[in-house]
Scaffold this active site. Structure first.
Site, mmCIF file in Angstrom:
data_model
loop_
_atom_site.group_PDB
_atom_site.id
_atom_site.type_symbol
_atom_site.label_atom_id
_atom_site.label_comp_id
_atom_site.label_asym_id
_atom_site.label_seq_id
_atom_site.Cartn_x
_atom_site.Cartn_y
_atom_site.Cartn_z
ATOM 1 N N ASP A 84 0.835 -1.197 0.000
ATOM 2 C CA ASP A 84 0.000 0.000 0.000
ATOM 3 C C ASP A 84 0.871 1.250 0.000
ATOM 4 O OD1 ASP A 84 -2.341 -1.457 0.049
ATOM 5 O OD2 ASP A 84 -2.508 -1.426 2.234
ATOM 6 N N TYR A 112 7.511 -8.345 8.408
ATOM 7 C CA TYR A 112 6.993 -6.980 8.526
ATOM 8 C C TYR A 112 7.376 -6.376 9.865
ATOM 9 C CZ TYR A 112 3.880 -8.130 4.593
ATOM 10 O OH TYR A 112 3.378 -8.512 3.380
ATOM 11 N N ASP A 126 -6.033 1.162 8.898
ATOM 12 C CA ASP A 126 -4.768 1.887 8.929
ATOM 13 C C ASP A 126 -5.046 3.370 9.084
ATOM 14 O OD1 ASP A 126 -5.448 2.905 6.394
ATOM 15 O OD2 ASP A 126 -4.210 1.453 5.327
ATOM 16 N N ARG A 218 -2.681 -5.482 8.548
ATOM 17 C CA ARG A 218 -3.714 -4.555 9.044
ATOM 18 C C ARG A 218 -4.734 -5.294 9.898
ATOM 19 N NH1 ARG A 218 -6.663 -2.338 4.494
ATOM 20 N NH2 ARG A 218 -5.591 -3.794 3.113
#
Length: 362
Positions: A84, A112, A126, A218
């Site tokens: 993203d 991550y 988010d 997320r």
């Protein structure tokens, strides 16, 4: 890790956010309109290999691929896993024949590093989304560490409403933007590692995760906030690695521009060999005659007492050059994807290609 934050009430009822309190709706998560790049374009050329881009925030994955493709003048390019605009980090970009190896990279483990902002849940999970509920409670370090155990291993996860998954042929994020209620079914995902690494303040926690294909970070932030009774969303996200591609090998976009200005040799040093993507597959070495059979779509028998005992997909080489991805069954290898280098050789061993590196133990 910082000292534990003083606990507040263990769990409080989430407070719905009124329209007056709600944040503005997020901008579309697809390709944002942008000014046309006026810089001169290099002539298009056949290139094979991988560029391990350190994607900056504020840029879509499609925009990033376009920028790198322009710098190299590559005819064909693709990437191994969307990031993203909010996210930075590892965006592997494949040129030419390397695009055939993209599925093997996407099936690899991803690492991550992300920050959870407690107290606010958003519609996109988010910081780009609209706040939909708030809570006053804040968790202690110990509460976070205890809660993370439920998120490790194979778990059932409901993807975010703002995701690229399709519902009756429509992207979920398109339906969500149109105001429709999006209901996605929980699906199994695997999280190999999930740990708390820093606690900057009571509102934020920094976590690291290693997870398999299809995991939404997320959703981890959303579900962790709910489990702790304080709600939450991701406020920062960085992908450190994808499969065999590691954080220490990433190249920023600005550095690629600098290398291009310096000259062809400097730019080609940023191109990794195609076979680097296949490091987690067994490797087979064939004779020139057997390699020719694979290139012609025929199978080859793995002969002799020293023939490797392999089943399933394997990377097939001949005299050090990548020939194909083969399917091995019953001592015979069948061509699955054949590489057509033409006049271009596989980048292995070139001055511009970096040698593959071993994966660290997980």
């Amino acid at each position: 890790m910082n000292a534990p934050v003083s606990p507040t009430t263990p769990a409080q009822t989430a407070t719905p956010v009124t329209d007056a309190e709600a944040r503005p709706a997020a901008a579309p998560r697809g390709n944002a309109p942008r000014e046309r790049d006026q810089r001169p374009r290099a002539p298009k050329r056949d290139l094979n290999g991988w560029v391990l881009l350190d994607k900056p925030t504020g840029m879509t994955s499609t925009q990033a691929v376009g920028a790198v493709k322009r710098i190299f003048g590559a005819k064909k390019a693709g990437h191994a896993g969307t990031l993203d605009p909010l996210a930075s980090g590892c965006l592997p970009i494949a040129f030419g024949e390397a695009t055939k190896t993209v599925p093997y990279v996407m099936d690899g483990v991803k690492t991550y590093r992300f920050t959870v902002r407690f107290g606010i849940e958003t519609d996109t999970d988010d910081s780009e989304g609209r706040a939909v509920a708030t809570a006053e409670a804040r968790p202690t370090d110990e509460a976070i560490a205890d809660a993370l155990g439920a998120f490790r291993g194979e778990i059932m996860q409901v993807p975010p409403a703002y995701s690229a998954l399709k519902i009756d042929g429509e992207r979920a994020y398109d339906l969500a933007r149109d105001g429709e209620k999006v209901e996605l079914k929980a699906r199994p995902v695997t999280i190999h590692r999930l740990v708390l690494v820093a606690r900057p303040d009571a509102d934020h926690a920094v976590l690291e995760a290693e997870c398999g294909k299809g995991t939404y970070v997320r959703a981890i932030a959303r579900d962790l906030g709910r489990a702790l009774g304080c709600l939450g969303h991701i406020s920062a996200l960085r992908r450190a690695s994808v499969g065999p591609f590691l954080e220490e090998d990433l190249v920023p976009l600005a550095e690629l521009d600098e290398r291009a200005a310096e000259g062809e040799a400097a730019l080609m040093e940023a191109l990794d060999p195609t076979e680097l993507a296949l490091e987690e597959l067994p490797a087979l070495s064939l004779t020139p005659s057997d390699a020719h059979r694979l290139r012609c779509g025929q199978s080859a028998i793995l002969r002799g007492r020293d023939a490797p005992i392999v089943e399933g997909h394997a990377a097939v080489f001949c005299q050090g050059a990548l020939v194909a991805i083969g399917d091995v069954e019953g001592g015979e290898v069948f061509p699955h994807r054949v590489f057509n280098w033409g006049r271009q050789e596989s980048p292995r061993g070139r001055s511009g290609g970096k040698p593959p590196h071993p994966r660290p133990e997980r």
